[in-house]
Design a protein around this motif. Structure first.
Motif, PDB file in Angstrom:
ATOM      1  N   THR A 323      32.074  36.597  56.072  1.00 56.78           N
ATOM      2  CA  THR A 323      32.874  37.777  55.723  1.00 56.78           C
ATOM      3  C   THR A 323      32.770  38.069  54.231  1.00 56.78           C
ATOM      4  O   THR A 323      32.680  39.235  53.810  1.00 56.78           O
ATOM      5  N   ALA A 324      32.755  37.023  53.414  1.00 54.25           N
ATOM      6  CA  ALA A 324      32.613  37.205  51.969  1.00 54.25           C
ATOM      7  C   ALA A 324      31.284  37.866  51.639  1.00 54.25           C
ATOM      8  O   ALA A 324      31.206  38.739  50.763  1.00 54.25           O
ATOM      9  N   ASP A 325      30.227  37.466  52.347  1.00 59.50           N
ATOM     10  CA  ASP A 325      28.905  38.083  52.112  1.00 59.50           C
ATOM     11  C   ASP A 325      28.931  39.568  52.450  1.00 59.50           C
ATOM     12  O   ASP A 325      28.348  40.400  51.735  1.00 59.50           O
ATOM     13  N   LEU A 326      29.630  39.924  53.534  1.00 54.46           N
ATOM     14  CA  LEU A 326      29.712  41.336  53.920  1.00 54.46           C
ATOM     15  C   LEU A 326      30.529  42.133  52.901  1.00 54.46           C
ATOM     16  O   LEU A 326      30.177  43.278  52.569  1.00 54.46           O
ATOM     17  N   ILE A 327      31.603  41.543  52.395  1.00 55.76           N
ATOM     18  CA  ILE A 327      32.416  42.230  51.389  1.00 55.76           C
ATOM     19  C   ILE A 327      31.619  42.408  50.106  1.00 55.76           C
ATOM     20  O   ILE A 327      31.666  43.463  49.458  1.00 55.76           O
ATOM     21  N   ARG A 328      30.848  41.389  49.761  1.00 52.99           N
ATOM     22  CA  ARG A 328      30.004  41.480  48.559  1.00 52.99           C
ATOM     23  C   ARG A 328      28.930  42.549  48.749  1.00 52.99           C
ATOM     24  O   ARG A 328      28.632  43.319  47.827  1.00 52.99           O
ATOM     25  N   ALA A 329      28.346  42.616  49.954  1.00 48.55           N
ATOM     26  CA  ALA A 329      27.333  43.639  50.243  1.00 48.55           C
ATOM     27  C   ALA A 329      27.936  45.037  50.215  1.00 48.55           C
ATOM     28  O   ALA A 329      27.225  46.016  49.945  1.00 48.55           O
ATOM     29  N   GLY A 330      29.210  45.135  50.474  1.00 41.93           N
ATOM     30  CA  GLY A 330      29.886  46.431  50.437  1.00 41.93           C
ATOM     31  C   GLY A 330      30.316  46.833  49.044  1.00 41.93           C
ATOM     32  O   GLY A 330      31.051  47.818  48.879  1.00 41.93           O
ATOM     33  N   GLY A 331      29.885  46.077  48.029  1.00 41.64           N
ATOM     34  CA  GLY A 331      30.192  46.422  46.647  1.00 41.64           C
ATOM     35  C   GLY A 331      31.551  45.966  46.170  1.00 41.64           C
ATOM     36  O   GLY A 331      32.043  46.449  45.142  1.00 41.64           O
ATOM     37  N   LYS A 332      32.185  45.037  46.872  1.00 44.21           N
ATOM     38  CA  LYS A 332      33.511  44.561  46.496  1.00 44.21           C
ATOM     39  C   LYS A 332      33.505  43.067  46.188  1.00 44.21           C
ATOM     40  O   LYS A 332      34.476  42.360  46.463  1.00 44.21           O
ATOM     41  N   GLY A 333      32.449  42.600  45.594  1.00 47.58           N
ATOM     42  CA  GLY A 333      32.350  41.187  45.270  1.00 47.58           C
ATOM     43  C   GLY A 333      33.418  40.716  44.309  1.00 47.58           C
ATOM     44  O   GLY A 333      33.781  39.533  44.301  1.00 47.58           O
ATOM     45  N   HIS A 334      33.936  41.636  43.477  1.00 53.24           N
ATOM     46  CA  HIS A 334      34.984  41.251  42.526  1.00 53.24           C
ATOM     47  C   HIS A 334      36.310  40.956  43.211  1.00 53.24           C
ATOM     48  O   HIS A 334      37.250  40.484  42.567  1.00 53.24           O
ATOM     49  N   TRP A 335      36.386  41.221  44.489  1.00 57.25           N
ATOM     50  CA  TRP A 335      37.595  40.875  45.231  1.00 57.25           C
ATOM     51  C   TRP A 335      37.650  39.383  45.584  1.00 57.25           C
ATOM     52  O   TRP A 335      38.690  38.905  46.023  1.00 57.25           O
ATOM     53  N   LEU A 336      36.553  38.672  45.463  1.00 58.34           N
ATOM     54  CA  LEU A 336      36.432  37.327  45.993  1.00 58.34           C
ATOM     55  C   LEU A 336      36.598  36.261  44.922  1.00 58.34           C
ATOM     56  O   LEU A 336      36.086  36.399  43.810  1.00 58.34           O
ATOM     57  N   VAL A 337      37.321  35.210  45.269  1.00 60.04           N
ATOM     58  CA  VAL A 337      37.472  34.032  44.411  1.00 60.04           C
ATOM     59  C   VAL A 337      37.119  32.816  45.262  1.00 60.04           C
ATOM     60  O   VAL A 337      37.775  32.553  46.277  1.00 60.04           O
ATOM     61  N   LYS A 338      36.114  32.084  44.860  1.00 64.40           N
ATOM     62  CA  LYS A 338      35.652  30.936  45.633  1.00 64.40           C
ATOM     63  C   LYS A 338      36.729  29.849  45.644  1.00 64.40           C
ATOM     64  O   LYS A 338      37.275  29.481  44.613  1.00 64.40           O
ATOM     65  N   ARG A 339      37.030  29.364  46.827  1.00 60.55           N
ATOM     66  CA  ARG A 339      38.022  28.281  46.942  1.00 60.55           C
ATOM     67  C   ARG A 339      37.423  26.993  46.400  1.00 60.55           C
ATOM     68  O   ARG A 339      36.272  26.645  46.699  1.00 60.55           O
ATOM     69  N   ASP A 340      38.209  26.262  45.611  1.00 62.61           N
ATOM     70  CA  ASP A 340      37.697  25.079  44.928  1.00 62.61           C
ATOM     71  C   ASP A 340      37.251  24.000  45.895  1.00 62.61           C
ATOM     72  O   ASP A 340      36.185  23.407  45.730  1.00 62.61           O
ATOM     73  N   GLU A 341      38.060  23.749  46.905  1.00 67.48           N
ATOM     74  CA  GLU A 341      37.743  22.670  47.832  1.00 67.48           C
ATOM     75  C   GLU A 341      37.202  23.237  49.145  1.00 67.48           C
ATOM     76  O   GLU A 341      37.474  24.392  49.485  1.00 67.48           O
ATOM     77  N   LEU A 342      36.427  22.421  49.848  1.00 65.77           N
ATOM     78  CA  LEU A 342      35.941  22.808  51.157  1.00 65.77           C
ATOM     79  C   LEU A 342      37.082  22.696  52.169  1.00 65.77           C
ATOM     80  O   LEU A 342      37.980  21.871  52.037  1.00 65.77           O
ATOM     81  N   VAL A 343      37.012  23.542  53.182  1.00 62.40           N
ATOM     82  CA  VAL A 343      38.035  23.554  54.222  1.00 62.40           C
ATOM     83  C   VAL A 343      37.507  22.833  55.452  1.00 62.40           C
ATOM     84  O   VAL A 343      36.380  23.083  55.889  1.00 62.40           O
ATOM     85  N   THR A 344      38.290  21.929  55.978  1.00 63.19           N
ATOM     86  CA  THR A 344      37.928  21.240  57.212  1.00 63.19           C
ATOM     87  C   THR A 344      38.621  21.927  58.375  1.00 63.19           C
ATOM     88  O   THR A 344      39.846  21.860  58.507  1.00 63.19           O
TER      89      THR A 344
END
Length: 889
Positions: A323-344
């Motif tokens: 979903t993050a890749d699709l949002i970034r492809a839609g020109g809204k990459g500045h909306w995203l903040v990478k989560r520090d830890e991996l999610v299990t």
């Protein structure tokens, strides 16, 4: 002729009455259907019924044609009439079994005539037709679009015909949202059912409006979880971006509505937040047929979206990598903040996810949005932090500091200013001060006004701390609204009493009343009480006897209290709130929680005004008989709203000026309060004295005149307060024995005369004491999270008292075992008594069930919970001691 006319008249009358009954039943049925299904679903259901009827006619005609052809020997095989069939089955050589082919298959079969043959619509178009309820105008439009006209949409009209092909298809490009209300289950355990649905209806309605505006399709609501999808039934390349905007709009509306509804739904409503998860991918969507058709989504994308929500955090939107890749492809990459830890995630293993941080410009235009952003803190986005201050409980940090913090302004004076003037300077009596004690000598300035009160407090360091807070203001408003609602009923009931022309004076013949409250000097708050409040506790509180004249006058007695009454009440509650210290447990928030719990229990007791009567001819006779039955079944509690007001009022005032130190320690220290109240129920007597003295101030004259209308009502109100507030001291062994004997005597099994006034009042007195006791510890009989929240706050309070040298031992030692003992010897027996008295309906079962479940869960998890509490409180206490020392330096 006359006889015939009479017969026809009678017949016509009977038919008219029958039609009226049918019409009435139809209207009721329609109302039920309207309450169960949205308008578009109802229309679709009716349309289906029409289509089914039309299809039934078509099928019967087809069967007749098939049967006729078979009997004539022509069959349905080859020949010119059936070019779609092989010539091997022509003429009369057609097998008899071949003529029994299901007519429904002929509609889409090559064996039918070309003129009547129908084109099968594509699955996507059929599903779109179902969801959007599109009705094509004519067959020509159907032929051009490749979809069947609604009259021949077999899969829709035959909901329960599982031989027909389901409406379902694969949609490869979608984004799914799961939005869960964090804390909802615990919150709902404190509320009444109507309050739970009030929240959900308002919240989901707001979400639905946004969904319609953005083109988001709402799939369903599962309890407190809202599920939506974009990318179907119409594909949209921006489905991920659209869903991101929708998710943020949902966060905004959640924040806005919880603040708006808190006055109606009670304290803690603004603590509710959303936890949102998004994932994109292919999904199988369709109509799951059965008794109640439902549009459903299936596939791994749905499961992953649910994992994004469950592994997320309150007030945040978590999205998957795809979903993050699709949002970034839609020109809204500045909306995203990478989560520090991996999610299990269950069934997924470790996943890299992102927090969604849309810019404020994606919001609808709102004038107040800038106000929401003022709370931004470093490291958190404006969006994901906008609710932080409102949803977080008051930090223990502020409560463990060496100086007065938060809302603590010290106790009210032992006597209120006799002149009732505003801005009166009052010297506060201070408690014994140890090295790191939070309670410091201070002066406070009471600034009473019609709109409320402002206060200031200067601590040892000299810092001026404002005693106003948004949360406390909301609590004050909620308590005022609740008390005003009950007070209106009190005044309305008094009006009915006056209209009935009867005297409601309660004869003072009971031996349990030890002191009269009649001396005129007691009306003056400047005169000290001539006896201990504890001595006012009576064995039996005399309540008004049943009055059939009042029961028969429940109509047309609505009242509207003047605005000045609400202003006075708000001023009173505001000043009362300021008398509460900023302790972790015995604070105004807890008093509000007790108030809400007491009101919930009281509303479970039936009132005669809530009874509906179907036969207006004997309305008043039935009203009297039912009211009489309710009066005696509830021991007279349900008949007088003043009792309701007094118990809720008692819950609000019962811990005023409580310093977080138990009575035993005050007695050990020879505290002035202990000496004043003869070493018995010191905190409770002090709370009641403060609240009563404040109520008796001259500026609340109008308020008092509405609470009680006579000396009898004033005495009864005072007596109810005394018995209720004193009952909250559960550590006084002597009072425990007295209350236990009262209960045993009131509810002994062999008692026969249930209508005896003395025994009825004895039962009522015992029940009322148990209402306030159960409300005071209601957190132990509510959801596990509610119990843990208040249990930790009490632990923190006792830990601070111990560190300050005002408790005999470290509470961590024996806390686990102590809670088990408390459940077994007080909480569960108390819950059983609520059930045994038989006046609270399902609430008694609810309280007992939660008590048993919490006890069982504490036995399993309690040791770990205590270890975590100790770890947190030690860190916070040591940190605040260090901060305090640096402040002195």
């Amino acid at each position: 002729f006359i006889l015939t006319a009479i017969l026809f008249g009678i017949y016509d009358r009977l038919v008219e009455r029958r039609q009226a009954r049918i019409l009435k039943a139809a209207m009721r049925t329609d109302a039920i259907v309207q309450s169960l299904f949205p308008a578009n679903v109802r229309e679709r259901m009716l349309k289906r019924q029409e289509e089914e009827e039309e299809l039934g006619v078509t099928r019967r005609q087809q069967k007749r044609r098939v049967g006729g052809n078979h009997l004539s020997g022509n069959g349905i095989g080859g020949g010119a009439a059936n070019p779609g069939m092989s010539g091997n089955h022509g003429g009369g050589h057609h097998s008899p079994a071949a003529g029994l082919v299901d007519a429904s298959n002929l509609l889409f079969s090559g064996t039918a005539n070309r003129a009547s043959m129908m084109i099968l619509p594509t699955p996507k178009l059929r599903l779109k037709n179902y969801l959007s309820h599109t009705e094509l105008k004519d067959d020509e439009q159907w032929q051009s679009q490749g979809t069947a006209p609604s009259g021949f949409d077999l899969d829709i009209s035959h909901n329960n015909d599982l031989t027909a092909e389901p409406i379902a298809d694969l949609f490869p490009h979608t984004t799914i949202l799961f939005a869960d209300i964090a804390g909802f289950t615990a919150w709902s355990s404190e509320r009444e059912p109507y309050q739970v649905f009030t929240l959900l209806e308002n919240l989901y309605r707001a979400f639905d409006k946004v969904a319609n505006k953005l083109g988001v399709f709402k799939v369903e609501t599962i309890g407190d979880c809202y599920v939506a999808v974009t990318g179907l039934p119409d594909p949209d390349k921006d489905h991920a971006v659209i869903m991101a905007k929708f998710a943020f709009e949902c966060l905004y509306h959640m924040h806005d509505l919880t603040k708006t509804l808190e006055n109606a739904l009670g304290p803690g409503t603004t603590d509710l937040t959303l936890r949102v998860g998004l994932h994109s991918g292919p999904v199988t969507a369709g109509v799951l047929r059965g008794e109640k058709s439902r549009f459903q989504l299936f596939g791994d994308t749905v499961n992953t979206a649910a994992r994004m929500e469950s592994t997320g955090q309150k007030n945040r939107i978590q999205v998957s990598q795809y979903t993050a890749d699709l949002i970034r492809a839609g020109g809204k990459g500045h909306w995203l903040v990478k989560r520090d830890e991996l999610v299990t995630a269950k069934g997924k293993g470790e996943m890299q996810t992102y927090w969604l941080r849309p810019a404020s410009r994606t919001l609808s235009d709102r004038a107040n949005f800038s106000k929401m952003q003022r709370r931004n803190s470093p490291g958190l986005s404006p969006i994901n932090n906008l609710l932080l201050d409102d949803i977080s409980p008051t930090p223990v940090t502020s409560k463990l500091s060496g100086s007065v913090a938060g809302n603590n302004i010290g106790p009210l004076p032992e006597s209120a200013p006799p002149n009732g003037k505003k801005n009166s300077k009052i010297q506060v009596v201070t408690r014994k001060d140890s090295g790191s004690s939070r309670w410091a000598e201070a002066s406070l300035e009471l600034m009473s006004s019609k709109g409320g009160m402002g206060t200031k407090h200067e601590n040892k360091v000299g810092t001026v701390i404002a005693v106003s807070s948004t949360k406390k203001a909301r609590l004050v408003n909620w308590n005022v609204d609740l008390l005003m609602t009950i007070l209106t009923k009190v005044v309305s009931h008094r009006k009915r009493v006056t209209a009935a022309g009867t005297s409601r004076a309660v004869k003072n013949t009971m031996a349990g009343l030890r002191h009269e409250l009649g001396p005129p000097q007691y009306e003056s708050p400047s005169v000290a009480t001539p006896f201990l409040i504890l001595d006012e506790v009576t064995e039996i509180i005399e309540l008004p006897e049943f009055d059939s004249g009042v029961a028969g006058r429940s109509d047309g007695m609505a009242v509207l209290l003047p605005e000045r009454i609400k202003r006075q009440l708000k001023d009173y509650v505001t000043r009362l709130a300021s008398s509460y210290h900023d302790t972790p447990f015995h604070n105004f928030e807890h008093a509000s929680h007790v108030t809400m719990s007491a009101n919930k229990l009281f509303k479970r007791i039936l009132h005669s005004d809530n009874i509906e009567y179907d036969h207006p001819g004997d309305k008043y006779d039935r009203m009297k008989s039912v009211a009489r039955e309710l009066h005696y079944s509830t021991y007279g509690i349900s008949s007088d709203p003043l009792i309701h007001f007094a118990i809720v009022f008692s819950a609000l005032i019962h811990d005023a000026d409580h310093t977080g130190v138990p009575n035993a320690q005050l007695i050990k220290e020879e505290d002035p309060l202990a000496r004043k109240f003869n070493n018995k129920s010191c905190a409770e007597q002090n709370s009641l004295e403060i609240a009563w003295a404040l109520l008796m101030e001259p500026q609340y004259k109008d308020l008092r005149q509405n609470i009680w209308g006579s000396d009898d009502e004033r005495r009864r109100f005072r007596q109810l307060l005394v018995n209720a507030v004193m009952a909250t001291d559960i550590m006084d062994k002597q009072q425990q024995i007295i209350r236990k004997k009262r209960w045993d005597k009131a509810f002994r099994e062999n008692f026969s005369d249930a209508d005896d006034p003395v025994e009825l009042n004895r039962k009522a007195t015992s029940v009322l004491e148990h209402i306030i006791q159960a409300s005071d510890v209601a957190h132990t009989m509510q959801h596990w999270r509610i119990y843990c929240k208040w249990n930790e706050r009490l632990f923190n309070e006792m830990y601070v008292a111990w560190k300050d040298g005002r408790a005999p031992k470290d509470p961590a030692k024996g806390w686990y075992e102590g809670e088990i003992w408390f459940f077994d010897n007080y909480i569960i027996p108390l819950a059983k008594k609520l059930k045994a008295c038989g006046v609270f309906g399902v609430s008694s079962d609810e309280y007992l069930q939660y008590a048993v479940e919490n006890r069982r869960e504490w036995e399993v998890k309690g040791r770990d919970v205590v270890a975590e509490m100790v770890k947190r409180v030690k860190g916070r206490y040591d940190e605040n001691i260090a901060d305090n020392e640096r402040g002195h330096i």
